[in-house]
Design a protein around this motif. Structure first.
Motif, PDB file in Angstrom:
ATOM      1  N   GLU A  67      -1.732   7.512   5.259  1.00  9.50           N
ATOM      2  CA  GLU A  67      -1.799   8.110   3.741  1.00  9.50           C
ATOM      3  C   GLU A  67      -2.711   7.256   2.853  1.00  9.50           C
ATOM      4  O   GLU A  67      -2.814   6.382   2.775  1.00  9.50           O
ATOM      5  N   ARG A  68      -3.487   8.390   2.094  1.00  8.63           N
ATOM      6  CA  ARG A  68      -4.278   8.034   1.017  1.00  8.63           C
ATOM      7  C   ARG A  68      -5.545   7.280   1.628  1.00  8.63           C
ATOM      8  O   ARG A  68      -6.192   6.634   0.997  1.00  8.63           O
ATOM      9  N   LYS A  69      -5.579   7.520   3.092  1.00  7.00           N
ATOM     10  CA  LYS A  69      -6.799   6.780   3.835  1.00  7.00           C
ATOM     11  C   LYS A  69      -6.737   5.329   3.887  1.00  7.00           C
ATOM     12  O   LYS A  69      -7.841   4.607   3.518  1.00  7.00           O
ATOM     13  N   ILE A  70      -5.422   4.628   3.605  1.00  7.79           N
ATOM     14  CA  ILE A  70      -5.233   3.151   3.304  1.00  7.79           C
ATOM     15  C   ILE A  70      -5.174   2.604   4.839  1.00  7.79           C
ATOM     16  O   ILE A  70      -4.286   2.958   5.389  1.00  7.79           O
ATOM     17  N   SER A  71      -5.810   1.544   5.284  1.00  3.92           N
ATOM     18  CA  SER A  71      -5.747   1.116   6.223  1.00  3.92           C
ATOM     19  C   SER A  71      -4.765  -0.106   6.249  1.00  3.92           C
ATOM     20  O   SER A  71      -4.623  -0.683   5.062  1.00  3.92           O
ATOM     21  N   LEU A  72      -4.150  -0.495   7.363  1.00  2.00           N
ATOM     22  CA  LEU A  72      -3.032  -1.645   7.400  1.00  2.00           C
ATOM     23  C   LEU A  72      -3.458  -2.658   8.690  1.00  2.00           C
ATOM     24  O   LEU A  72      -3.566  -2.215   9.716  1.00  2.00           O
ATOM     25  N   ASP A  73      -3.846  -3.642   8.153  1.00  2.00           N
ATOM     26  CA  ASP A  73      -4.021  -4.863   9.028  1.00  2.00           C
ATOM     27  C   ASP A  73      -3.236  -5.786   8.828  1.00  2.00           C
ATOM     28  O   ASP A  73      -2.380  -6.266   7.775  1.00  2.00           O
ATOM     29  N   THR A  74      -2.844  -6.538   9.931  1.00  2.00           N
ATOM     30  CA  THR A  74      -1.590  -7.561  10.362  1.00  2.00           C
ATOM     31  C   THR A  74      -2.156  -8.818  10.854  1.00  2.00           C
ATOM     32  O   THR A  74      -3.030  -8.768  11.577  1.00  2.00           O
ATOM     33  N   GLU A  75      -1.569  -9.812  10.417  1.00  3.01           N
ATOM     34  CA  GLU A  75      -1.928 -11.358  11.025  1.00  3.01           C
ATOM     35  C   GLU A  75      -0.482 -11.822  11.233  1.00  3.01           C
ATOM     36  O   GLU A  75       0.184 -12.563  10.126  1.00  3.01           O
ATOM     37  N   GLY A 103      -2.245   0.644  -4.021  1.00  2.76           N
ATOM     38  CA  GLY A 103      -3.640   0.385  -3.541  1.00  2.76           C
ATOM     39  C   GLY A 103      -4.755   1.741  -4.006  1.00  2.76           C
ATOM     40  O   GLY A 103      -4.237   2.950  -4.298  1.00  2.76           O
ATOM     41  N   LYS A 104      -5.984   1.214  -3.716  1.00  2.00           N
ATOM     42  CA  LYS A 104      -6.886   2.286  -3.953  1.00  2.00           C
ATOM     43  C   LYS A 104      -7.152   3.294  -2.890  1.00  2.00           C
ATOM     44  O   LYS A 104      -7.036   3.001  -1.735  1.00  2.00           O
ATOM     45  N   GLU A 105      -7.470   4.392  -3.068  1.00  5.70           N
ATOM     46  CA  GLU A 105      -7.692   5.286  -2.056  1.00  5.70           C
ATOM     47  C   GLU A 105      -9.018   4.879  -1.156  1.00  5.70           C
ATOM     48  O   GLU A 105      -9.893   4.397  -1.598  1.00  5.70           O
ATOM     49  N   GLY A 106      -8.453   4.841   0.159  1.00  8.21           N
ATOM     50  CA  GLY A 106      -9.514   4.439   1.228  1.00  8.21           C
ATOM     51  C   GLY A 106      -9.445   2.918   1.186  1.00  8.21           C
ATOM     52  O   GLY A 106     -10.310   2.436   1.833  1.00  8.21           O
ATOM     53  N   GLY A 107      -8.606   2.437   0.790  1.00 12.49           N
ATOM     54  CA  GLY A 107      -8.611   0.749   0.694  1.00 12.49           C
ATOM     55  C   GLY A 107      -7.731   0.239   1.643  1.00 12.49           C
ATOM     56  O   GLY A 107      -7.632   0.717   2.900  1.00 12.49           O
ATOM     57  N   HIS A 108      -7.472  -1.135   1.610  1.00 14.17           N
ATOM     58  CA  HIS A 108      -6.946  -1.829   2.785  1.00 14.17           C
ATOM     59  C   HIS A 108      -5.590  -2.631   2.008  1.00 14.17           C
ATOM     60  O   HIS A 108      -5.409  -2.954   1.235  1.00 14.17           O
ATOM     61  N   ILE A 109      -4.698  -2.832   3.145  1.00 17.03           N
ATOM     62  CA  ILE A 109      -3.606  -3.359   2.989  1.00 17.03           C
ATOM     63  C   ILE A 109      -3.318  -4.430   4.141  1.00 17.03           C
ATOM     64  O   ILE A 109      -3.673  -4.150   5.138  1.00 17.03           O
ATOM     65  N   ARG A 110      -3.078  -5.729   3.894  1.00 16.25           N
ATOM     66  CA  ARG A 110      -2.987  -6.851   4.632  1.00 16.25           C
ATOM     67  C   ARG A 110      -1.621  -7.554   4.780  1.00 16.25           C
ATOM     68  O   ARG A 110      -1.444  -7.916   3.685  1.00 16.25           O
TER      69      ARG A 110
END
Length: 457
Positions: A330-338, A367-374
């Motif tokens: 959604e909102r082109k936000i990617s989700l990265d995990t460690e 989060g910003k549009e097209g941003g990232h979540i970690r």
């Protein structure tokens, strides 16, 4: 019945305890007096018989009959240790000695028998002990010891006099001591009653007894009362908070719904007008439903009615599953995990899953549009450390301490119309219930990083 009950309670407990204690002490003193008088008479009698027996036995060897003539040892005395001695012949006639006044010298002779003989004129009595001293086959002497009986009446009068003087002081001392003991013992109960009356009269649930937690029954009662008052105050405040929050936050969606209904009734002409109004009403109703649900959840946490159901939980597996579910694009936000493997803790899995879900929801909303979540999860110094970081609008420094308050929203998020302002408040409550902590680091325009620390032990 009521009159009878009120009559029974006309005396205070302190007065009843004091009267009971004083009566008990007076009764105990009376019993002690009777026991002293009884024992005193017995002791005096036994002591008198003992002196008489010892004195007479010591004198028997000093008296003899030689060739029909009375023979006395040089150290024989007819009066020794308050004992009078009389010597009789075999027929009971007095040969020598002097009897005390009013003693009946013709009292029967009995060998080796200690007995009491009343005075001839009704005066004092006497203790008597006779011994037969044989001389040959058919001849001998009687040695009689006579001891005046103790003056028990005088001794009794002396004891009664002492008790008459001392007993009132003992009773007053018992009454005063009983009153002080009862007052001190019942003081905490009086304090509890005063606080209860003050709470009832003034509706001030913040009042406490201030007696602290004790180990005795009264201390436990005071502690239980204070805990009950605190619990009632918490429940009352939670109820007021819920009512205030609900009335405040439901006002806007209710007004929007009423406005749409009024507009459609007055100006609705086409099907499109009705569809748009229904859409607005539906969104506001969903918002109201979500708001009520969140308010109820927070109220349950406040009251403690939603208990923790702790169980060993694999936080690593939980975080992976929730990230997969939340990675919707959604909102082109990617989700990265460690995520470190094997991070387990004794937690309530349902509540902790809500913490992770809410943090991910907030990161995607702000989060910003097209941003990232970690999202990262690791074990560090006996703690499970979870971080959720975004690159969105961020939070100004002056507002970072206030974001944990109910319904508080950063100005930029309010302008965007995101959320209800309840998620972070609930996160902090859940983490606090688990003995952990939550914090935030953020810069406006650069994003935010939320850190949750949960104890592993």
């Amino acid at each position: 019945m009521r009159a009878g009950n009120s009559g029974k309670r006309k005396f205070s407990i302190k007065l009843k305890l004091t009267l009971w204690f004083t009566s008990f002490m007076a009764l105990t003193a009376a019993l002690c007096l009777g026991l002293i008088l009884l024992v005193n008479g017995r002791v005096a009698e036994n002591e008198a018989f003992g002196i008489l027996s010892l004195t007479v036995k010591n004198s028997v060897t000093k008296v003899s009959l030689e060739n029909g003539v009375l023979s006395l040892s040089p150290d024989f005395q007819f009066y020794a240790n308050d004992v009078y001695f009389l010597i009789y012949n075999e027929s009971g006639a007095v040969l020598s000695g002097q009897a005390p006044p009013s003693f009946p010298v013709d009292a029967p002779l009995e060998n080796g028998v200690s007995k009491f003989v009343a005075g001839a004129d009704g005066g004092d009595g006497y203790y008597v002990l006779d011994f037969w001293i044989p001389s040959g086959w058919d001849n001998g002497l009687w040695l009689r010891g006579v001891l005046r009986s103790p003056d028990n009446d005088q001794m009794t009068r002396n004891i009664l006099t002492i008790f008459t003087i001392v007993l009132p002081f003992l009773i007053l001392l018992a009454a005063g001591g009983g009153w002080l003991i009862a007052r001190r013992a019942l003081a905490p109960i009086s304090r509890i009653a005063d606080v209860a009356e003050s709470i009832s009269a003034g509706q001030d649930l913040s009042l406490r007894t201030g007696l602290g937690e004790g180990t005795d029954e009264v201390g436990r009662l005071a502690g239980s009362f204070d805990r009950m008052s605190a619990r009632l105050e918490q429940s009352f405040e939670a109820e007021k908070q819920f009512t205030s929050d609900a009335s405040h936050e439901l006002r806007t969606p209710t007004a929007v719904i009423l406005a749409q209904c009024s507009f459609v009734q007055k100006h609705g002409e086409t099907m499109e007008d009705y569809r748009e109004a229904i859409s607005v009403i539906s969104r506001q109703a969903e918002k109201m439903s979500l708001l009520i649900s969140r308010l109820l959840d927070i109220t349950r946490l406040d009251l403690g009615t939603q208990k923790l159901k702790r169980e060993p939980t694999d936080l690593s597996e939980m975080a992976r599953i929730l990230c997969e579910e939340q990675d919707t694009g959604e909102r082109k936000i990617s989700l990265d995990t460690e995520i470190q493997d094997g991070v387990t803790a004794d937690v309530d899995p349902f509540l902790i899953s809500r913490v992770i879900t809410n943090l991910l929801d907030n990161a995607r909303k702000y989060g910003k549009e097209g941003g990232h979540i970690r999202l990262t999860l690791c074990r560090r110094d006996r703690e499970a450390v979870l971080t959720v970081e975004d690159d969105g609008i961020g939070i100004p420094p002056e507002e970072q301490d206030r974001i944990w308050q109910r319904f508080y929203q950063v100005k930029s998020s309010r302008e965007e119309g995101y959320g209800l302002g309840l998620g972070l408040s609930m996160i902090r409550q859940i983490v606090s219930l688990h003995g952990g902590s939550v914090s935030v680091e953020s810069q406006p325009g650069q994003g935010s990083c939320f850190t949750v620390r949960l104890p592993l032990e």
